[in-house]
Motif scaffolding. Structure first.
Motif: not given
Length: 251
Positions: A77-94
């Protein structure tokens, strides 16, 4: 292992981290993405991220499907929090096996992270928590049968020296300059915390005066090219626990 995005075989490269260690990053030569161990992106410098992201992918097509963890096969799932801006895409393993950065996104994340830290420093605005600038880690604490402890009486309380991994994550050192660093960590339970330097600096800093699980300390006035050692003391329900000694060196 295969790439979370395009399923092509991953190769690995060795990179140096800001804490002086060498780690491996899994790289996809087809789509240019990178799979990193959990939390590791926080330990890379902008220059290292630039070198890692310089790979020229064979394919310019970005798969539309959600990435799949190459270790457990679960959808990331993509990380959506304060550390990752909306313009940056990062996925993390559950299951906390790692983070996947599509082509160019690792460098974008590190640039955004650095810019945010400098912004808060320039304007004197305190970060609300360590996780305002670092990729979060799913904290998994394992129970152990026996924990060696040294008990000391301190008035009506007790101080226990235990294995740090049983109560908190490994502290993350984020260098701001050769004279300033951020020390951040998380605790299993809400705690009041302080950092006491044992070498390089004769000072104790109170981090959290009220119990919390995310802890961030800004240390300024350090000497360039100097080794520092410190311990962390946690107050959990009026029981004091002091960790092992940690070290870092300024650039």
């Amino acid at each position: 292992m295969t790439c979370p995005h395009c399923s092509h075989p991953l190769s690995f490269i060795a990179v140096d981290t800001v804490d002086g260690n060498t780690q491996t990053v899994d790289e996809c030569l087809n789509c240019g993405g990178h799979f990193l161990p959990p939390y590791m992106a926080n330990f890379l410098s902008v220059e290292t991220a630039k070198n890692v992201d310089s790979v020229l992918p064979k394919s310019k097509t970005v798969p539309a499907t959600r990435p799949v963890c190459p270790k457990c096969g679960q959808n990331m799932s993509s990380i959506k929090d304060d550390a990752v801006p909306e313009t940056v895409t990062v996925f993390t393993c559950p299951n906390n096996h790692g983070d996947f950065f599509p082509k160019g996104q690792l460098l974008n994340f590190k640039k955004a992270q650095q810019a945010k830290i400098y912004y808060h420093k320039l304007w004197g605005i305190p970060l609300k928590s360590a996780f305002a600038v670092i990729i979060p880690l799913v904290i998994v604490f394992t129970a152990v049968a026996t924990i060696p402890t040294i008990i000391k009486q301190l008035g009506t309380s007790q101080e226990s020296r235990v294995k740090a991994g049983d109560i908190l994550t490994a502290p993350l050192i984020t260098p701001i300059s050769s004279t300033q660093v951020l020390i951040s960590f998380s605790t299993k339970n809400p705690a009041r915390t302080q950092v006491r330097f044992t070498e390089g600096l004769d000072q104790t800093f109170v981090i959290s005066q009220t119990p919390q699980t995310n802890h961030l300390l800004n240390v300024e006035g350090l000497q360039p090219g100097t080794l520092y050692k410190y311990v962390i003391t946690l107050n959990i329900n009026e029981k004091l626990t002091t960790t092992q000694e940690y070290t870092f060196a300024t650039p």
